[in-house]
Design a protein around this motif. Sequence first.
Motif, PDB file in Angstrom:
ATOM      1  N   LYS A 104       1.024  -1.009   0.062  1.00  0.00           N
ATOM      2  CA  LYS A 104       0.008   0.028   0.129  1.00  0.00           C
ATOM      3  C   LYS A 104       0.805   1.249   0.017  1.00  0.00           C
ATOM      4  O   LYS A 104       1.913   1.363   0.422  1.00  0.00           O
ATOM      5  CB  LYS A 104      -0.764   0.103   1.266  1.00  0.00           C
ATOM      6  N   HIS A 119      -0.357   9.297  -0.976  1.00  0.00           N
ATOM      7  CA  HIS A 119      -1.383   9.190  -1.960  1.00  0.00           C
ATOM      8  C   HIS A 119      -1.809  10.576  -2.101  1.00  0.00           C
ATOM      9  O   HIS A 119      -1.693  11.242  -1.445  1.00  0.00           O
ATOM     10  CB  HIS A 119      -2.481   8.045  -1.579  1.00  0.00           C
ATOM     11  N   ASP A 171      -5.106  12.971  -3.188  1.00  0.00           N
ATOM     12  CA  ASP A 171      -6.664  13.111  -2.878  1.00  0.00           C
ATOM     13  C   ASP A 171      -6.791  14.057  -4.301  1.00  0.00           C
ATOM     14  O   ASP A 171      -6.500  15.268  -4.101  1.00  0.00           O
ATOM     15  CB  ASP A 171      -6.800  13.868  -1.498  1.00  0.00           C
ATOM     16  N   VAL A 197     -12.252   5.469  -2.208  1.00  0.00           N
ATOM     17  CA  VAL A 197     -10.621   5.000  -2.419  1.00  0.00           C
ATOM     18  C   VAL A 197     -10.778   4.279  -3.799  1.00  0.00           C
ATOM     19  O   VAL A 197     -11.579   3.547  -4.086  1.00  0.00           O
ATOM     20  CB  VAL A 197     -10.309   3.989  -1.361  1.00  0.00           C
ATOM     21  N   GLU A 221      -2.906   3.660  -5.031  1.00  0.00           N
ATOM     22  CA  GLU A 221      -4.188   4.268  -4.416  1.00  0.00           C
ATOM     23  C   GLU A 221      -4.277   5.889  -4.350  1.00  0.00           C
ATOM     24  O   GLU A 221      -3.195   6.397  -4.308  1.00  0.00           O
ATOM     25  CB  GLU A 221      -4.305   3.786  -3.078  1.00  0.00           C
ATOM     26  N   CYS A 250      -7.573   8.866  -3.536  1.00  0.00           N
ATOM     27  CA  CYS A 250      -9.032   9.121  -2.805  1.00  0.00           C
ATOM     28  C   CYS A 250      -9.362  10.110  -3.716  1.00  0.00           C
ATOM     29  O   CYS A 250      -8.917  11.193  -4.269  1.00  0.00           O
ATOM     30  CB  CYS A 250      -8.762   9.432  -1.418  1.00  0.00           C
TER      31      CYS A 250
END
Length: 145
Positions: A81, A85, A87, A133, A141, A143
């Motif tokens: 993971k 990340h 957004d 997500v 990943e 969001c």
Amino acid sequence: MARDVQITFDCADPAKLAAFWAEALGYRLQDPPGDFASWEEALEAAGVPPERRNDASALRDPDGSGPRLFFQRVPEGKRAKNRVHLDVRAAPDLEGEARMKALEEEAERLVSHGATRIERHEPDPPLGAGHIVMADPEGNEFCLD
């Protein structure tokens, strides 16, 4: 002193991943250097062999306010993971059902461009506005917020 920030993605296919993120963020491919009409022309003139011409790609925010995104080919695949990340602020001024509807519409659009939907988090006031997500075509990943 404030610094410019570049976000770098390690990936298997820089051109494909750059195309996805250009679509997701409204960014555009960085222009080729000098007077070259295309990157293919610039890379040919620089003597870059055809099998190395997808080793990197870069995107710029057309307004110049967002960070440059750089995509570089690496031999290994994604293993865990992301610890950091992005957004993607798809509904920053919306709340409740209107917010989630806008996020769902953006999720559908990005899935049609190769993203994968991972999970939806419902609004949980007062601190949780709700988000979705997602993963880009190489599994990174992010969001929808």
